[in-house]
Write an enzyme that holds these catalytic residues in place. Structure first.
Site, PDB file in Angstrom:
ATOM      1  N   PHE A   8      34.972  41.128  41.265  1.00 32.48           N
ATOM      2  CA  PHE A   8      35.426  42.083  40.266  1.00 32.48           C
ATOM      3  C   PHE A   8      36.199  43.216  40.931  1.00 32.48           C
ATOM      4  O   PHE A   8      35.723  43.823  41.891  1.00 32.48           O
ATOM      5  CB  PHE A   8      34.242  42.696  39.514  1.00 32.48           C
ATOM      6  CG  PHE A   8      33.657  41.815  38.452  1.00 32.48           C
ATOM      7  CD1 PHE A   8      34.162  41.838  37.159  1.00 32.48           C
ATOM      8  CD2 PHE A   8      32.600  40.967  38.747  1.00 32.48           C
ATOM      9  CE1 PHE A   8      33.628  41.026  36.170  1.00 32.48           C
ATOM     10  CE2 PHE A   8      32.053  40.152  37.766  1.00 32.48           C
ATOM     11  CZ  PHE A   8      32.568  40.176  36.476  1.00 32.48           C
ATOM     12  N   ASP A   9      37.377  43.495  40.412  1.00 31.31           N
ATOM     13  CA  ASP A   9      38.032  44.761  40.708  1.00 31.31           C
ATOM     14  C   ASP A   9      37.145  45.863  40.134  1.00 31.31           C
ATOM     15  O   ASP A   9      36.332  45.616  39.235  1.00 31.31           O
ATOM     16  CB  ASP A   9      39.418  44.775  40.055  1.00 31.31           C
ATOM     17  CG  ASP A   9      40.118  46.106  40.208  1.00 31.31           C
ATOM     18  OD1 ASP A   9      40.136  46.635  41.330  1.00 31.31           O
ATOM     19  OD2 ASP A   9      40.627  46.621  39.188  1.00 31.31           O
ATOM     20  N   LEU A  10      37.290  47.086  40.633  1.00 35.44           N
ATOM     21  CA  LEU A  10      36.482  48.187  40.103  1.00 35.44           C
ATOM     22  C   LEU A  10      37.241  49.029  39.075  1.00 35.44           C
ATOM     23  O   LEU A  10      36.845  49.134  37.926  1.00 35.44           O
ATOM     24  CB  LEU A  10      35.974  49.077  41.246  1.00 35.44           C
ATOM     25  CG  LEU A  10      34.920  48.442  42.162  1.00 35.44           C
ATOM     26  CD1 LEU A  10      34.434  49.452  43.197  1.00 35.44           C
ATOM     27  CD2 LEU A  10      33.738  47.901  41.356  1.00 35.44           C
ATOM     28  N   ASP A  11      38.361  49.636  39.488  1.00 36.47           N
ATOM     29  CA  ASP A  11      39.050  50.589  38.619  1.00 36.47           C
ATOM     30  C   ASP A  11      39.666  49.909  37.406  1.00 36.47           C
ATOM     31  O   ASP A  11      40.469  48.986  37.531  1.00 36.47           O
ATOM     32  CB  ASP A  11      40.129  51.336  39.403  1.00 36.47           C
ATOM     33  CG  ASP A  11      39.520  52.278  40.426  1.00 36.47           C
ATOM     34  OD1 ASP A  11      38.419  52.795  40.167  1.00 36.47           O
ATOM     35  OD2 ASP A  11      40.144  52.493  41.479  1.00 36.47           O
TER      36      ASP A  11
END
Length: 243
Positions: A8-11
């Site tokens: 998962f990307d965060l932002d």
């Protein structure tokens, strides 16, 4: 479903960067007595976006981006400042942005409960990202957190993902799925690395003909549960596969 390892990307995928950025940017604008208007915000975003594009393309370094974006922004108001000093003010407030994207906690809980291996793969400053994850009480969901500053390369560089494969001691790319909101960073990075991807199009942007292609596209995080065959009490949601 063959996917076992989800990155998962965060932002703007797990953590709401829009909310965090708005609050941190307002602190800078207020500190320099600038007008807090759409035009002011748009100027910063234009400068910042352009620099991030250059970073992703390998044209400039992280140091150049972080030391120059606020210097260039405030230059537009006739102010000459030390960009790094303003960056530190901004980042101090950025690290306090703990708001989660809608349904992020529910999604991660369901995936974890169903035995999926969950990882974070994000560009950004390590201290800030770790602080935000902890503040949002999400750190425990991730078996590993991969941050560009700690790795030394940014998405979409394939070396970012090579580092992940090496760390996890696997070359079975078919097990991986990258989930992120950025076509140029997350989706292009996944394409460069040879793994499948989900574009989280939370703002439901229209798909242009030249759009970087993802394997799947969603507009709600809970649509991933349908992709993985995980039922909710309310029933499964719809997801679109991109041809």
């Amino acid at each position: 479903m063959r996917y076992k390892k989800i990155i998962f990307d965060l932002d703007n995928t797990v953590l709401d960067f829009r909310d965090t950025e708005e609050k941190a940017l307002k602190k800078v604008i207020d500190a320099y007595n600038l007008p807090y208007t759409e035009k002011t915000i748009a100027l910063y975003k234009e400068i910042n976006h352009g620099l991030w594009q250059k970073l992703e393309q390998g044209i400039i370094s992280r140091e150049t981006l972080f030391s120059s974006r606020f210097a260039l922004f405030l230059e537009g108001f006739g102010l000459s400042v030390d960009g790094q000093t303003v960056e530190e003010l901004y980042r101090q407030n950025l690290g306090q942005g703990y708001k989660k994207m809608d349904h992020a906690h529910e999604l991660l809980t369901a995936l974890k409960k169903n035995g999926y291996h969950i990882y974070a793969g994000t560009n950004g400053v390590a201290k800030t990202q770790w602080q935000r994850l902890a503040g949002a009480d999400l750190t425990h969901f991730f078996e590993e957190v991969f941050i560009s500053e700690e790795i030394g390369v940014e998405k979409p560089d394939p070396q970012f993902f090579t580092h992940i494969f090496d760390t996890l001691k696997t070359d079975n790319k078919a097990e991986f799925l990258m989930v992120g909101d950025s076509l140029t960073s997350d989706i292009q990075g996944a394409n460069n690395a040879g793994i499948d991807s989900v574009w989280y199009n939370f703002s439901e942007k229209p798909v242009e003909p030249e759009t970087i292609e993802s394997t799947f596209s969603i507009s709600n995080l809970l649509e991933l549960l349908t992709l993985f065959g995980i039922e909710r009490e309310e029933g499964a949601l719809h997801f679109d596969q991109v041809d």
